[in-house]
Design a protein around this motif. Structure first.
Motif, PDB file in Angstrom:
ATOM      1  N   LYS A  52      -3.204  11.752  14.785  1.00  0.00           N
ATOM      2  CA  LYS A  52      -2.133  12.442  14.064  1.00  0.00           C
ATOM      3  C   LYS A  52      -1.458  11.432  13.137  1.00  0.00           C
ATOM      4  O   LYS A  52      -0.956  10.404  13.594  1.00  0.00           O
ATOM      5  N   ILE A  53      -1.486  11.695  11.840  1.00  0.00           N
ATOM      6  CA  ILE A  53      -0.922  10.765  10.866  1.00  0.00           C
ATOM      7  C   ILE A  53       0.362  11.366  10.293  1.00  0.00           C
ATOM      8  O   ILE A  53       0.338  12.457   9.713  1.00  0.00           O
ATOM      9  N   LEU A  54       1.455  10.666  10.470  1.00  0.00           N
ATOM     10  CA  LEU A  54       2.722  11.121   9.877  1.00  0.00           C
ATOM     11  C   LEU A  54       2.817  10.571   8.454  1.00  0.00           C
ATOM     12  O   LEU A  54       2.434   9.426   8.197  1.00  0.00           O
ATOM     13  N   LEU A  55       3.349  11.390   7.553  1.00  0.00           N
ATOM     14  CA  LEU A  55       3.483  10.944   6.155  1.00  0.00           C
ATOM     15  C   LEU A  55       4.867  10.384   5.861  1.00  0.00           C
ATOM     16  O   LEU A  55       5.042   9.645   4.892  1.00  0.00           O
ATOM     17  N   ASP A  56       5.861  10.757   6.692  1.00  0.00           N
ATOM     18  CA  ASP A  56       7.219  10.263   6.470  1.00  0.00           C
ATOM     19  C   ASP A  56       7.971  10.233   7.795  1.00  0.00           C
ATOM     20  O   ASP A  56       8.429  11.275   8.254  1.00  0.00           O
ATOM     21  N   PRO A  57       8.062   9.064   8.435  1.00  0.00           N
ATOM     22  CA  PRO A  57       7.600   7.772   7.935  1.00  0.00           C
ATOM     23  C   PRO A  57       6.111   7.594   8.199  1.00  0.00           C
ATOM     24  O   PRO A  57       5.581   8.111   9.194  1.00  0.00           O
ATOM     25  N   PHE A  58       5.451   6.843   7.305  1.00  0.00           N
ATOM     26  CA  PHE A  58       4.037   6.536   7.478  1.00  0.00           C
ATOM     27  C   PHE A  58       3.913   5.201   8.203  1.00  0.00           C
ATOM     28  O   PHE A  58       4.579   4.233   7.849  1.00  0.00           O
ATOM     29  N   GLU A  59       3.067   5.172   9.221  1.00  0.00           N
ATOM     30  CA  GLU A  59       2.843   3.942   9.979  1.00  0.00           C
ATOM     31  C   GLU A  59       1.399   3.484   9.722  1.00  0.00           C
ATOM     32  O   GLU A  59       0.454   4.120  10.200  1.00  0.00           O
ATOM     33  N   PRO A  60       1.204   2.411   8.936  1.00  0.00           N
ATOM     34  CA  PRO A  60      -0.160   1.992   8.578  1.00  0.00           C
ATOM     35  C   PRO A  60      -1.077   1.847   9.788  1.00  0.00           C
ATOM     36  O   PRO A  60      -2.257   2.187   9.722  1.00  0.00           O
ATOM     37  N   ARG A  61      -0.515   1.359  10.910  1.00  0.00           N
ATOM     38  CA  ARG A  61      -1.340   1.168  12.105  1.00  0.00           C
ATOM     39  C   ARG A  61      -1.955   2.472  12.606  1.00  0.00           C
ATOM     40  O   ARG A  61      -2.992   2.473  13.254  1.00  0.00           O
ATOM     41  N   SER A  62      -1.302   3.600  12.298  1.00  0.00           N
ATOM     42  CA  SER A  62      -1.830   4.878  12.788  1.00  0.00           C
ATOM     43  C   SER A  62      -3.163   5.206  12.115  1.00  0.00           C
ATOM     44  O   SER A  62      -4.000   5.909  12.661  1.00  0.00           O
ATOM     45  N   LEU A  63      -3.367   4.659  10.917  1.00  0.00           N
ATOM     46  CA  LEU A  63      -4.597   4.954  10.175  1.00  0.00           C
ATOM     47  C   LEU A  63      -5.567   3.773  10.196  1.00  0.00           C
ATOM     48  O   LEU A  63      -6.789   3.955  10.189  1.00  0.00           O
ATOM     49  N   PHE A  64      -5.016   2.564  10.209  1.00  0.00           N
ATOM     50  CA  PHE A  64      -5.857   1.361  10.129  1.00  0.00           C
ATOM     51  C   PHE A  64      -5.527   0.413  11.280  1.00  0.00           C
ATOM     52  O   PHE A  64      -4.920  -0.647  11.071  1.00  0.00           O
ATOM     53  N   PRO A  65      -5.928   0.752  12.508  1.00  0.00           N
ATOM     54  CA  PRO A  65      -5.552  -0.101  13.647  1.00  0.00           C
ATOM     55  C   PRO A  65      -6.129  -1.519  13.545  1.00  0.00           C
ATOM     56  O   PRO A  65      -5.596  -2.433  14.149  1.00  0.00           O
ATOM     57  N   ASP A  66      -7.202  -1.695  12.748  1.00  0.00           N
ATOM     58  CA  ASP A  66      -7.875  -3.010  12.704  1.00  0.00           C
ATOM     59  C   ASP A  66      -7.568  -3.810  11.446  1.00  0.00           C
ATOM     60  O   ASP A  66      -8.226  -4.814  11.191  1.00  0.00           O
ATOM     61  N   SER A  67      -6.642  -3.379  10.632  1.00  0.00           N
ATOM     62  CA  SER A  67      -6.465  -4.035   9.319  1.00  0.00           C
ATOM     63  C   SER A  67      -5.085  -4.660   9.156  1.00  0.00           C
ATOM     64  O   SER A  67      -4.667  -4.939   8.048  1.00  0.00           O
ATOM     65  N   GLU A  68      -4.393  -4.881  10.288  1.00  0.00           N
ATOM     66  CA  GLU A  68      -2.987  -5.287  10.224  1.00  0.00           C
ATOM     67  C   GLU A  68      -2.756  -6.496   9.318  1.00  0.00           C
ATOM     68  O   GLU A  68      -1.754  -6.579   8.610  1.00  0.00           O
ATOM     69  N   GLU A  69      -3.683  -7.448   9.346  1.00  0.00           N
ATOM     70  CA  GLU A  69      -3.469  -8.697   8.592  1.00  0.00           C
ATOM     71  C   GLU A  69      -3.425  -8.454   7.085  1.00  0.00           C
ATOM     72  O   GLU A  69      -3.031  -9.326   6.331  1.00  0.00           O
ATOM     73  N   TYR A  70      -3.869  -7.266   6.645  1.00  0.00           N
ATOM     74  CA  TYR A  70      -3.898  -6.988   5.209  1.00  0.00           C
ATOM     75  C   TYR A  70      -2.778  -6.053   4.763  1.00  0.00           C
ATOM     76  O   TYR A  70      -2.727  -5.655   3.603  1.00  0.00           O
ATOM     77  N   PHE A  71      -1.889  -5.683   5.682  1.00  0.00           N
ATOM     78  CA  PHE A  71      -0.896  -4.651   5.370  1.00  0.00           C
ATOM     79  C   PHE A  71       0.043  -5.056   4.235  1.00  0.00           C
ATOM     80  O   PHE A  71       0.624  -4.187   3.583  1.00  0.00           O
ATOM     81  N   GLU A  72       0.220  -6.376   3.997  1.00  0.00           N
ATOM     82  CA  GLU A  72       1.126  -6.773   2.911  1.00  0.00           C
ATOM     83  C   GLU A  72       0.596  -6.308   1.559  1.00  0.00           C
ATOM     84  O   GLU A  72       1.351  -6.189   0.591  1.00  0.00           O
ATOM     85  N   ARG A  73      -0.690  -6.029   1.485  1.00  0.00           N
ATOM     86  CA  ARG A  73      -1.275  -5.546   0.213  1.00  0.00           C
ATOM     87  C   ARG A  73      -1.446  -4.032   0.192  1.00  0.00           C
ATOM     88  O   ARG A  73      -2.046  -3.491  -0.726  1.00  0.00           O
ATOM     89  N   LEU A  74      -0.984  -3.365   1.239  1.00  0.00           N
ATOM     90  CA  LEU A  74      -1.079  -1.903   1.296  1.00  0.00           C
ATOM     91  C   LEU A  74       0.276  -1.308   0.923  1.00  0.00           C
ATOM     92  O   LEU A  74       1.284  -1.561   1.586  1.00  0.00           O
ATOM     93  N   HIS A  75       0.305  -0.544  -0.153  1.00  0.00           N
ATOM     94  CA  HIS A  75       1.554   0.055  -0.629  1.00  0.00           C
ATOM     95  C   HIS A  75       1.435   1.569  -0.500  1.00  0.00           C
ATOM     96  O   HIS A  75       0.681   2.200  -1.247  1.00  0.00           O
ATOM     97  N   TYR A  76       2.150   2.111   0.445  1.00  0.00           N
ATOM     98  CA  TYR A  76       2.075   3.548   0.693  1.00  0.00           C
ATOM     99  C   TYR A  76       3.117   4.281  -0.145  1.00  0.00           C
ATOM    100  O   TYR A  76       4.264   3.841  -0.258  1.00  0.00           O
ATOM    101  N   HIS A  77       2.728   5.409  -0.724  1.00  0.00           N
ATOM    102  CA  HIS A  77       3.663   6.247  -1.476  1.00  0.00           C
ATOM    103  C   HIS A  77       3.580   7.678  -0.952  1.00  0.00           C
ATOM    104  O   HIS A  77       2.477   8.237  -0.845  1.00  0.00           O
ATOM    105  N   HIS A  78       4.740   8.262  -0.665  1.00  0.00           N
ATOM    106  CA  HIS A  78       4.769   9.656  -0.211  1.00  0.00           C
ATOM    107  C   HIS A  78       4.292  10.568  -1.354  1.00  0.00           C
ATOM    108  O   HIS A  78       4.596  10.314  -2.531  1.00  0.00           O
ATOM    109  N   PHE A  79       3.578  11.621  -1.008  1.00  0.00           N
ATOM    110  CA  PHE A  79       2.963  12.474  -2.047  1.00  0.00           C
ATOM    111  C   PHE A  79       3.989  13.170  -2.947  1.00  0.00           C
ATOM    112  O   PHE A  79       3.649  13.654  -4.021  1.00  0.00           O
TER     113      PHE A  79
END
Ligand code: FMN
Length: 208
Positions: A52-79
């Motif tokens: 289950k992926i929430l869009l607001d607030p969005f938690e990157p770990r919910s979608l990418f459990p293995d990519s935490e070290e790269y989250f500083e380059r992930l910029h999420y924008h609400h639709f």
């Protein structure tokens, strides 16, 4: 904001694993990724990824459990956030991918109906003559859908249907996902090792 910034939108067509893998690969390749997810995509992801992926607030770990070290380059924008930089042509990017792309989003982009940030950012990429890649998934395709896809191709978009090949002898769903994601990365000129290329020694399965 730079040409190494890429926009990825995940919409409500089947094939959410393609979109998730694409974002991971781009982050690992050192790209900054601006991610937008449609509400319909969360329904599909719940079914296809079991999450289950929430869009607001969005938690990157919910979608990418293995990519935490790269989250500083992930910029999420609400639709619904039309204030996001990617809603403007003045925000430079190296391109945008809608993966997977629903027929509804294809219709909206091909008719310039910017009802959400995904449609608007795609519109911007077309008007700025930047790369827009759409990865539709539907079968069979009706005439309206084919016309909408044609309009998008005429406007400069790259149409990359989610059609994994079988000549690569895929052994798993991962292999099939990697094939599509690898071909998208080829379009974005992002180096990868996701697929066996035809015409290279590794792709020759004929042992004779
Ligand atoms: C489980 C599921 C699978 C779906 N698969 C597709 C699909 O493969 N292609 C498509 O165009 N729409 C598909 N849909 C319908 C879209 O989600 C729907 O048209 C939605 O309005 C698209 O909205 P969006 O483009 O804003 O994400 C699917 C819906 C669900 C619930």
């Amino acid at each position: 904001m730079a040409k190494s910034d890429l926009v990825v939108a995940i919409t409500g067509a089947s094939g959410s694993p393609y979109g998730v893998k694409l974002v991971q690969v781009l982050l690992r390749a050192g790209k900054s990724v601006h991610l937008v997810i449609s509400p319909a995509a969360t329904e599909v992801m719940e079914r296809e990824l079991g999450r289950k992926i929430l869009l607001d607030p969005f938690e990157p770990r919910s979608l990418f459990p293995d990519s935490e070290e790269y989250f500083e380059r992930l910029h999420y924008h609400h639709f619904r956030n039309f204030q996001a930089g990617i809603a403007s042509g003045s925000f430079l990017t190296g391109g945008m991918v809608v993966c997977p792309c629903s027929m509804g989003t294809i219709a909206a982009i091909s008719h310039g109906i910017s009802q959400n940030l995904i449609h608007r950012a795609a519109d911007v990429h077309l008007k700025e003559r930047r790369k827009l890649i759409v990865v539709p998934r539907e079968t069979p395709l009706g005439l309206i859908q084919l016309k909408n896809l044609t309009a998008l191709a005429e406007a400069g978009a790259v149409i990359m249907p989610a059609m994994p090949a079988f000549y690569t002898l895929p052994q798993s769903i991962d292999d099939m996902v990697n094939f599509i994601v690898g071909r998208i990365c080829d379009q974005l000129e992002v180096e990868h090792n996701l697929l066996r290329r035809w015409g290279t020694p590794e792709s020759n399965d004929d042992e004779t």
